[in-house]
Enzyme design. Structure first.
Site, PDB file in Angstrom:
ATOM      1  N   HIS A  68       0.874  -1.171   0.000  1.00 38.35           N
ATOM      2  CA  HIS A  68       0.000   0.000   0.000  1.00 38.35           C
ATOM      3  C   HIS A  68       0.915   1.226   0.000  1.00 38.35           C
ATOM      4  O   HIS A  68       2.002   1.180   0.584  1.00 38.35           O
ATOM      5  CB  HIS A  68      -0.807   0.136   1.282  1.00 38.35           C
ATOM      6  N   ASP A  71       2.323   1.873   3.455  1.00 34.54           N
ATOM      7  CA  ASP A  71       3.307   0.965   4.077  1.00 34.54           C
ATOM      8  C   ASP A  71       4.713   1.396   3.714  1.00 34.54           C
ATOM      9  O   ASP A  71       5.624   1.274   4.501  1.00 34.54           O
ATOM     10  CB  ASP A  71       3.247  -0.490   3.573  1.00 34.54           C
TER      11      ASP A  71
HETATM   12  C1  GLO Z   1      -7.658  -6.930   4.897  1.00 39.89           C
HETATM   13  C2  GLO Z   1      -7.152  -7.166   3.559  1.00 39.89           C
HETATM   14  C3  GLO Z   1      -6.025  -6.237   3.219  1.00 39.89           C
HETATM   15  C4  GLO Z   1      -5.799  -6.169   1.747  1.00 39.89           C
HETATM   16  C5  GLO Z   1      -4.874  -5.061   1.411  1.00 39.89           C
HETATM   17  C6  GLO Z   1      -4.547  -5.000  -0.020  1.00 39.89           C
HETATM   18  O1  GLO Z   1      -8.279  -7.764   5.496  1.00 39.89           O
HETATM   19  O2  GLO Z   1      -6.790  -8.481   3.417  1.00 39.89           O
HETATM   20  O3  GLO Z   1      -4.878  -6.630   3.892  1.00 39.89           O
HETATM   21  O4  GLO Z   1      -5.323  -7.359   1.256  1.00 39.89           O
HETATM   22  O5  GLO Z   1      -5.440  -3.844   1.790  1.00 39.89           O
HETATM   23  O6  GLO Z   1      -5.575  -4.501  -0.753  1.00 39.89           O
END
Ligand code: GLO
Ligand code: NI
Ligand code: NI
Ligand code: NI
Length: 404
Positions: A68, A71
């Site tokens: 993201h 991150d």
């Molecule tokens: C939350 C999701 C999240 C997504 C991430 C990528 O439960 O799994 O981790 O995978 O935001 O879009």
């Protein structure tokens, strides 16, 4: 046979858990102090962290990673500064990608952590939040393109509601569709040709999320004329939260041409939320691989370990054990699934079970030769239906076990 792991699996390491995770949960703060973090969310630290991240992924031998925006790069004092931070980290990521050959499976924007997204992003009651979300996705798409990302993911973090009494559902769904159309248009404008993926999840953090499961996403996409532009990124624990199995979600997406990628973790039924445990269950990975093989693989998608080590796993070595265990579980699942497919008994059994559809009236129904009246004539003459073949569940489960 004879292929390397990388030729079989597009494994991917997630930035958010593996390099940002601290072991925190809703009931307590983090327990792991990562040696590569200085405890601040500074740009300096973010850039140093990139090196560690790539060293880890390289040692692991995984070909992909995913992130993201937030991150990898810290939020700035305003949007302009936030963009600058992201650009600076993207340059560092690009350098490491070029040095190592590790590729970006997908990028995404975090539109759920910051309080501005308290009521959602595209589905917020606050139009400014929608506008900010538009900027986040615009920028994340640009960076994903710059880094050669092969997909772009939308997980609807807070795109849902906490209370229907204060929610205009129709308006929020319209806004979500408008947002997706803007994203599709912008991707086209900048020439980003990666695959768009929606990651369904039924709840958490909101009480009810709009992208509930594959079937619901498909209906939403079709009713807003978006289905040509998206596929699914399916996550095991999201499937179980929706009351499904992962294999159900894979089959539903696969049969509708919507199978895109997977967020691999374990759908542990003993806990009521998305615990993101690394997958270790061979039955689960075999079932996943049976469906994935059946639909011809994941295309530009991959096996992305959206999983984190437990709160008590504060030693960084656990991050290696966790990924290695997950990779082995998928490798074993692939071997078993491939053996079951080569054996052919399972497919033959399914085929035999639909025998009446391959011959006689079934074939004529499928090819459009019948209507209610002609079927009535057929049935009046025949008089009664002879009971179906048994499902032979025990036999099928035995075939499964023989190869495990
Ligand atoms: C939350 C999701 C999240 C997504 C991430 C990528 O439960 O799994 O981790 O995978 O935001 O879009
Ligand atoms: Ni996920
Ligand atoms: Ni999840
Ligand atoms: Ni997750």
């Amino acid at each position: 046979e004879g292929k390397t792991m990388k030729e079989h699996f597009r494994f991917s390491v997630v930035y958010w858990h593996t390099f940002r995770g601290t072991g925190s949960d809703p009931f307590g703060p983090g327990t792991a102090v990562r040696p590569w973090d200085d405890g601040t969310d500074s740009l300096d630290n973010a850039i140093k962290r990139v090196k560690v991240a790539f060293e880890f992924i390289e040692k692991l031998g995984a070909p992909y990673y995913a992130f993201h925006d937030r991150d990898v790069a810290p939020e700035g004092a305003n949007l302009t500064e936030t963009y600058k931070n992201f650009d600076a980290v993207a340059a560092a990521l690009q350098e490491e990608q070029e040095r190592t050959g590790i590729k970006l499976l997908w990028g995404t924007a975090n539109m759920f952590s910051h309080p501005r997204f308290m009521h959602g992003a595209a589905t917020s009651c606050n139009a400014d939040a929608f506008a900010y979300a538009a900027c986040s996705v615009k920028k994340a798409l640009e960076i994903t393109k710059q880094l050669g990302g092969e997909n772009y993911v939308f997980w609807g973090g807070r795109e849902g509601y906490q209370n229907l009494l204060n929610t205009d559902m129709k308006r929020e769904l319209d806004h979500l569709a408008k947002f997706f159309h803007m994203a599709v248009d912008y991707a086209k404008e900048i020439g980003f040709d990666g695959q768009f993926l929606i990651e369904p999840k039924p709840k958490e953090p909101t009480k009810h999320q709009y992208d509930f499961d594959t079937a619901n996403c498909l209906a939403f996409l079709k009713s807003y004329d978006l289905d040509k532009h998206f596929k699914m990124n399916l996550e095991t624990n999201h499937a179980t939260l929706a009351g499904h199995t992962m294999q159900h979600e894979l089959e539903y997406a696969g049969q509708s041409g919507m199978l895109g990628s997977i967020d691999a973790n374990t759908g542990d039924l003993l806990l009521g939320w998305d615990t993101d445990q690394f997958p270790t269950n061979y039955y689960l990975t075999t079932e996943c691989m049976l469906s994935i093989l059946k639909y011809g693989g994941l295309g530009t998608g991959g096996v992305n370990f959206d999983a984190k080590v437990r709160r008590e796993s504060f030693d960084p070595i656990d991050l290696f054990y966790a990924h290695v265990g997950g990779m082995d579980a998928f490798a074993k699942g692939l071997k078993v699934a491939a053996a079951i497919r080569a054996d052919g008994k399972l497919q033959q059994f399914v085929k035999d079970r639909y025998k009446s559809w391959d011959e006689g009236v079934g074939a004529d129904i499928e090819s459009g030769k019948h209507n209610f009246k002609t079927l009535e004539a057929y049935m009046l003459e025949k008089g009664e239906v002879s009971p179906n073949e048994s499902g032979r569940q025990e036999l099928l489960e035995h075939i499964f076990n023989m190869y495990l």
